[in-house]
Design a protein around this motif. Structure first.
Motif, mmCIF file in Angstrom:
data_model
loop_
_atom_site.group_PDB
_atom_site.id
_atom_site.type_symbol
_atom_site.label_atom_id
_atom_site.label_comp_id
_atom_site.label_asym_id
_atom_site.label_seq_id
_atom_site.Cartn_x
_atom_site.Cartn_y
_atom_site.Cartn_z
ATOM 1 N N GLU A 93 0.839 -1.196 0.000
ATOM 2 C CA GLU A 93 0.000 0.000 0.000
ATOM 3 C C GLU A 93 0.878 1.252 0.000
ATOM 4 O O GLU A 93 1.804 1.374 0.797
ATOM 5 C CB GLU A 93 -0.909 -0.009 1.229
ATOM 6 C CG GLU A 93 -2.064 0.914 1.132
ATOM 7 C CD GLU A 93 -3.129 0.624 2.180
ATOM 8 O OE1 GLU A 93 -4.152 1.313 2.132
ATOM 9 O OE2 GLU A 93 -2.922 -0.258 3.033
ATOM 10 N N GLY A 94 0.617 2.144 -0.955
ATOM 11 C CA GLY A 94 1.338 3.405 -1.052
ATOM 12 C C GLY A 94 2.660 3.336 -1.802
ATOM 13 O O GLY A 94 3.270 4.365 -2.070
ATOM 14 N N ALA A 95 3.129 2.144 -2.199
ATOM 15 C CA ALA A 95 4.429 2.015 -2.868
ATOM 16 C C ALA A 95 4.351 2.311 -4.363
ATOM 17 O O ALA A 95 5.364 2.612 -4.974
ATOM 18 C CB ALA A 95 5.005 0.619 -2.654
ATOM 19 N N LEU A 96 3.173 2.224 -4.951
ATOM 20 C CA LEU A 96 3.016 2.424 -6.383
ATOM 21 C C LEU A 96 1.688 3.120 -6.627
ATOM 22 O O LEU A 96 0.671 2.743 -6.058
ATOM 23 C CB LEU A 96 3.042 1.072 -7.115
ATOM 24 C CG LEU A 96 2.841 1.076 -8.631
ATOM 25 C CD1 LEU A 96 4.017 1.769 -9.327
ATOM 26 C CD2 LEU A 96 2.713 -0.357 -9.142
ATOM 27 N N ARG A 97 1.730 4.133 -7.473
ATOM 28 C CA ARG A 97 0.498 4.812 -7.873
ATOM 29 C C ARG A 97 0.077 4.273 -9.220
ATOM 30 O O ARG A 97 0.766 4.475 -10.208
ATOM 31 C CB ARG A 97 0.748 6.315 -7.953
ATOM 32 C CG ARG A 97 -0.200 7.086 -7.089
ATOM 33 C CD ARG A 97 0.150 8.519 -7.025
ATOM 34 N NE ARG A 97 -0.827 9.267 -7.812
ATOM 35 C CZ ARG A 97 -0.639 10.469 -8.247
ATOM 36 N NH1 ARG A 97 0.489 11.077 -8.019
ATOM 37 N NH2 ARG A 97 -1.570 11.079 -8.908
#
Length: 153
Positions: free
Chosen positions: A123-127
Protein backbone atom coordinates in the motif's frame (compact mmCIF):
# COMPACT_ATOMS: atom_id res chain seq x y z
CA UNK A 1 -7.94 7.49 -27.87
CA UNK A 2 -8.26 3.84 -28.73
CA UNK A 3 -9.32 2.34 -32.04
CA UNK A 4 -10.05 -1.35 -32.47
CA UNK A 5 -9.88 -3.41 -35.62
CA UNK A 6 -11.04 -6.99 -35.86
CA UNK A 7 -9.60 -9.17 -38.56
CA UNK A 8 -11.24 -12.46 -39.45
CA UNK A 9 -9.21 -15.07 -41.25
CA UNK A 10 -10.45 -18.41 -42.54
CA UNK A 11 -9.07 -21.33 -44.43
CA UNK A 12 -11.34 -21.75 -47.42
CA UNK A 13 -12.19 -25.18 -48.70
CA UNK A 14 -14.41 -26.15 -51.55
CA UNK A 15 -18.05 -25.35 -51.02
CA UNK A 16 -20.37 -28.25 -51.46
CA UNK A 17 -23.69 -29.58 -50.36
CA UNK A 18 -22.48 -32.80 -48.76
CA UNK A 19 -22.85 -33.30 -45.02
CA UNK A 20 -19.61 -32.68 -43.15
CA UNK A 21 -18.42 -33.71 -39.73
CA UNK A 22 -17.37 -31.04 -37.24
CA UNK A 23 -13.71 -31.94 -37.82
CA UNK A 24 -14.14 -31.17 -41.53
CA UNK A 25 -15.35 -27.61 -40.97
CA UNK A 26 -12.66 -24.99 -41.61
CA UNK A 27 -11.34 -23.37 -38.45
CA UNK A 28 -11.82 -19.64 -38.02
CA UNK A 29 -9.38 -17.52 -36.08
CA UNK A 30 -10.47 -14.15 -34.80
CA UNK A 31 -7.56 -11.75 -34.41
CA UNK A 32 -7.90 -8.54 -32.44
CA UNK A 33 -5.79 -5.48 -33.12
CA UNK A 34 -5.98 -2.27 -31.15
CA UNK A 35 -4.22 1.08 -31.27
CA UNK A 36 -3.34 3.26 -28.30
CA UNK A 37 -2.33 6.86 -28.90
CA UNK A 38 0.32 8.35 -26.63
CA UNK A 39 -0.81 11.01 -24.19
CA UNK A 40 0.81 14.46 -24.11
CA UNK A 41 3.67 13.09 -22.01
CA UNK A 42 4.34 10.36 -24.58
CA UNK A 43 2.96 7.57 -22.35
CA UNK A 44 0.40 4.93 -23.29
CA UNK A 45 -2.37 4.97 -20.69
CA UNK A 46 -5.57 3.00 -21.18
CA UNK A 47 -8.33 1.15 -19.37
CA UNK A 48 -7.73 -2.58 -19.03
CA UNK A 49 -10.09 -5.23 -17.75
CA UNK A 50 -8.17 -7.08 -15.03
CA UNK A 51 -10.14 -10.05 -13.76
CA UNK A 52 -13.23 -8.36 -15.18
CA UNK A 53 -12.66 -5.02 -13.42
CA UNK A 54 -11.81 -1.81 -15.26
CA UNK A 55 -8.42 -0.47 -14.12
CA UNK A 56 -6.36 2.31 -15.68
CA UNK A 57 -2.91 1.05 -16.68
CA UNK A 58 0.31 2.53 -18.01
CA UNK A 59 1.88 0.31 -20.69
CA UNK A 60 5.52 -0.11 -19.66
CA UNK A 61 7.87 -2.18 -21.85
CA UNK A 62 10.57 -1.63 -19.22
CA UNK A 63 8.60 -3.51 -16.57
CA UNK A 64 9.29 -7.24 -16.49
CA UNK A 65 5.85 -8.11 -15.15
CA UNK A 66 2.48 -6.49 -14.59
CA UNK A 67 2.87 -4.46 -11.39
CA UNK A 68 -0.33 -3.59 -9.56
CA UNK A 69 -0.78 -1.05 -6.84
CA UNK A 70 -2.25 -2.43 -3.63
CA UNK A 71 -5.44 -0.50 -4.32
CA UNK A 72 -5.81 -1.79 -7.90
CA UNK A 73 -5.08 -5.35 -6.73
CA UNK A 74 -7.91 -5.00 -4.22
CA UNK A 75 -10.23 -3.73 -6.96
CA UNK A 76 -9.23 -6.71 -9.18
CA UNK A 77 -10.13 -9.17 -6.41
CA UNK A 78 -6.56 -10.29 -5.70
CA UNK A 79 -6.95 -9.85 -1.91
CA UNK A 80 -3.54 -8.29 -1.22
CA UNK A 81 -4.08 -8.46 2.54
CA UNK A 82 -3.66 -12.24 2.29
CA UNK A 83 -0.51 -12.18 0.14
CA UNK A 84 3.11 -12.79 1.13
CA UNK A 85 5.18 -9.69 0.28
CA UNK A 86 8.57 -11.41 -0.09
CA UNK A 87 9.87 -10.32 -3.52
CA UNK A 88 12.36 -7.42 -3.38
CA UNK A 89 11.73 -4.88 -6.15
CA UNK A 90 13.27 -1.55 -7.04
CA UNK A 91 10.79 1.32 -7.35
CA UNK A 92 11.13 5.04 -7.93
CA UNK A 93 10.82 5.39 -4.15
CA UNK A 94 13.52 2.81 -3.37
CA UNK A 95 13.43 -0.89 -2.54
CA UNK A 96 10.08 -2.45 -1.63
CA UNK A 97 8.79 -5.97 -1.16
CA UNK A 98 6.11 -7.19 -3.55
CA UNK A 99 3.84 -10.24 -3.64
CA UNK A 100 3.67 -12.63 -6.61
CA UNK A 101 0.23 -13.20 -8.12
CA UNK A 102 -1.28 -14.97 -11.11
CA UNK A 103 -3.83 -12.73 -12.82
CA UNK A 104 -6.64 -14.78 -14.35
CA UNK A 105 -7.30 -12.46 -17.27
CA UNK A 106 -6.23 -9.09 -18.68
CA UNK A 107 -8.05 -7.59 -21.66
CA UNK A 108 -7.67 -4.35 -23.58
CA UNK A 109 -10.27 -3.64 -26.23
CA UNK A 110 -10.60 -7.24 -27.42
CA UNK A 111 -6.97 -8.21 -26.80
CA UNK A 112 -7.08 -10.86 -24.06
CA UNK A 113 -4.38 -12.79 -22.19
CA UNK A 114 -5.01 -15.34 -19.44
CA UNK A 115 -2.85 -16.50 -16.53
CA UNK A 116 -0.55 -13.49 -16.45
CA UNK A 117 2.29 -13.22 -13.94
CA UNK A 118 2.15 -10.13 -11.79
CA UNK A 119 3.37 -8.43 -8.66
CA UNK A 120 1.36 -6.51 -6.10
CA UNK A 121 3.21 -3.73 -4.32
CA UNK A 122 2.54 -2.69 -0.73
CA UNK A 123 0.00 0.00 0.00
CA UNK A 124 1.34 3.41 -1.05
CA UNK A 125 4.43 2.02 -2.87
CA UNK A 126 3.02 2.42 -6.38
CA UNK A 127 0.50 4.81 -7.87
CA UNK A 128 -1.48 2.99 -10.52
CA UNK A 129 -0.70 -0.19 -12.42
CA UNK A 130 2.07 -0.92 -14.91
CA UNK A 131 1.23 -3.26 -17.77
CA UNK A 132 4.59 -4.95 -18.28
CA UNK A 133 6.17 -7.63 -20.41
CA UNK A 134 4.43 -10.59 -18.73
CA UNK A 135 1.36 -9.33 -20.65
CA UNK A 136 2.99 -7.82 -23.75
CA UNK A 137 5.24 -10.80 -24.52
CA UNK A 138 2.16 -13.04 -24.74
CA UNK A 139 0.77 -11.05 -27.68
CA UNK A 140 1.58 -12.06 -31.24
CA UNK A 141 3.06 -8.58 -31.70
CA UNK A 142 3.25 -5.04 -30.40
CA UNK A 143 5.00 -2.00 -31.85
CA UNK A 144 5.18 1.75 -31.50
CA UNK A 145 5.04 3.88 -34.60
CA UNK A 146 4.45 7.63 -34.86
CA UNK A 147 3.13 7.93 -31.30
CA UNK A 148 0.77 4.96 -31.63
CA UNK A 149 1.14 1.63 -29.83
CA UNK A 150 -0.27 -1.27 -31.85
CA UNK A 151 -1.23 -4.45 -29.97
CA UNK A 152 -2.18 -7.68 -31.74
CA UNK A 153 -3.20 -10.92 -30.10
Amino acid sequence: MMRRLLVLTAIASGLGCAMAQASDIPQLRLMAITELKANQGGHFVTAAEINGRSIEVLVDTGATVVALSYEDATHAGLRPGTLDFDVPVSTANGIARAARVKIDQIAIDGIEVEDVEGLVLPEGALRGTLLGMSFLSRLSSFKVEDGVLYLRD
